[in-house]
Design a protein around this motif. Structure first.
Motif, short mmCIF file in Angstrom:
data_model
loop_
_atom_site.label_atom_id
_atom_site.label_comp_id
_atom_site.label_asym_id
_atom_site.label_seq_id
_atom_site.Cartn_x
_atom_site.Cartn_y
_atom_site.Cartn_z
N LYS A 1 0.92 -1.32 0.24
CA LYS A 1 -0.48 -0.22 0.18
C LYS A 1 1.25 1.09 0.10
O LYS A 1 0.12 2.52 -0.23
N LEU A 2 2.24 1.10 0.30
CA LEU A 2 2.89 2.39 0.58
C LEU A 2 3.42 2.80 -0.71
O LEU A 2 4.68 3.42 -0.38
N ARG A 3 3.41 2.13 -1.53
CA ARG A 3 4.67 1.86 -2.42
C ARG A 3 4.53 3.12 -3.15
O ARG A 3 3.45 3.31 -3.50
N GLY A 4 5.34 3.99 -3.68
CA GLY A 4 5.68 5.41 -3.81
C GLY A 4 5.18 6.35 -3.25
O GLY A 4 5.35 7.56 -3.62
N GLN A 5 5.13 6.44 -1.77
CA GLN A 5 4.78 7.45 -1.07
C GLN A 5 6.47 6.69 0.26
O GLN A 5 7.29 5.74 0.19
N GLN B 1 0.95 8.14 7.23
CA GLN B 1 1.06 8.92 5.84
C GLN B 1 0.98 10.61 6.51
O GLN B 1 1.34 11.72 5.88
N GLN B 2 0.14 10.81 8.23
CA GLN B 2 -0.30 12.16 8.87
C GLN B 2 1.87 12.51 8.73
O GLN B 2 1.93 13.28 9.11
N LEU B 3 2.20 11.85 9.20
CA LEU B 3 3.73 11.84 9.62
C LEU B 3 4.65 12.67 8.60
O LEU B 3 5.70 13.30 8.58
N ALA B 4 4.38 11.81 6.84
CA ALA B 4 5.39 11.40 6.06
C ALA B 4 4.45 13.32 5.23
O ALA B 4 5.40 14.57 5.21
N ARG B 5 3.60 13.79 6.14
CA ARG B 5 3.17 15.20 5.51
C ARG B 5 4.34 16.69 6.84
O ARG B 5 4.08 16.47 7.06
#
Length: 193
Positions: free
Chosen positions: A108-112, A189-193
């Motif tokens: 699910k995280l591919r490309g992120q 995903q929130q951490l990545a922002r």
């Protein structure tokens, strides 16, 4: 009748010894226990605790890693992005149980810009490589290439650390858990922002 009764009385109790002994001697006990624990994970009862770590220490990016193809690296290569660091071993049934969920999360995280680091604590790196190949795992699996920094020392595996892009350990979970959940995906995903 006498033979049948004798078999039930004599052979039945022997199975309680023979089956576990056979599983142990063939090395399949970890796989069997891991599959049973996967069923427990599927119930949804074993979710990681996403509460902040109590002291929020800084991660030690000098953690020495070796890829399964032998390349030496450190956690520093992933600095600046969220990292889910999972310490596990092939001989650990709870570790084996949570691996399929980690693989699905990886997919699910591919490309992120979110990194999964699955660090095998096996003494023999070849065991981890064979395990990954046999199971068809494509997630990044590493072996230890030196000493574990004190901040990542743990008495139990699996243990998972979630590291923010700024290097803070924002969560730590000891024991097995299902990391393939909408909550975990959203948290990373929130951490990545």
């Amino acid at each position: 009748m006498k033979v049948s009764g004798l078999l039930r009385r004599g052979f039945g109790p022997a199975l309680y010894v023979l089956v576990p002994l056979t599983l142990y001697l063939t090395g399949w006990h970890t796989e069997v226990l891991g599959c049973a624990q996967q069923a427990l994970l599927a119930t949804g009862l074993f979710q990681p605790q996403l509460a902040p770590a109590s002291t929020q220490p800084q991660a030690d990016y000098s953690l020495p890693l070796r890829t399964l193809d032998g390349r030496l690296t450190t956690l520093a290569e992933l600095r600046g992005q969220p990292i889910l660091l999972n310490l596990w071993a092939t001989w650990c049934p709870p570790c084996v149980a949570e691996m399929p969920g980690l693989q699905r999360l990886h997919d699910k995280l591919r490309g992120q810009k979110i990194a999964l680091v699955l660090l095998s604590m096996d003494e023999n790196p070849e065991k981890a490589r064979r395990f990954a190949v046999r199971r068809g795992f494509t997630m990044p699996i590493y072996t230890l290439a030196g000493d574990v920094p004190a901040v990542f020392n743990t008495e139990s595996i699996p243990t998972t650390y979630i590291i923010s892009p700024t290097g803070t350990i924002v969560a730590r979970h000891e024991g097995m858990a299902n990391y393939n959940s909408p909550e975990m995906l959203q948290f990373l995903q929130q951490l990545a922002r």
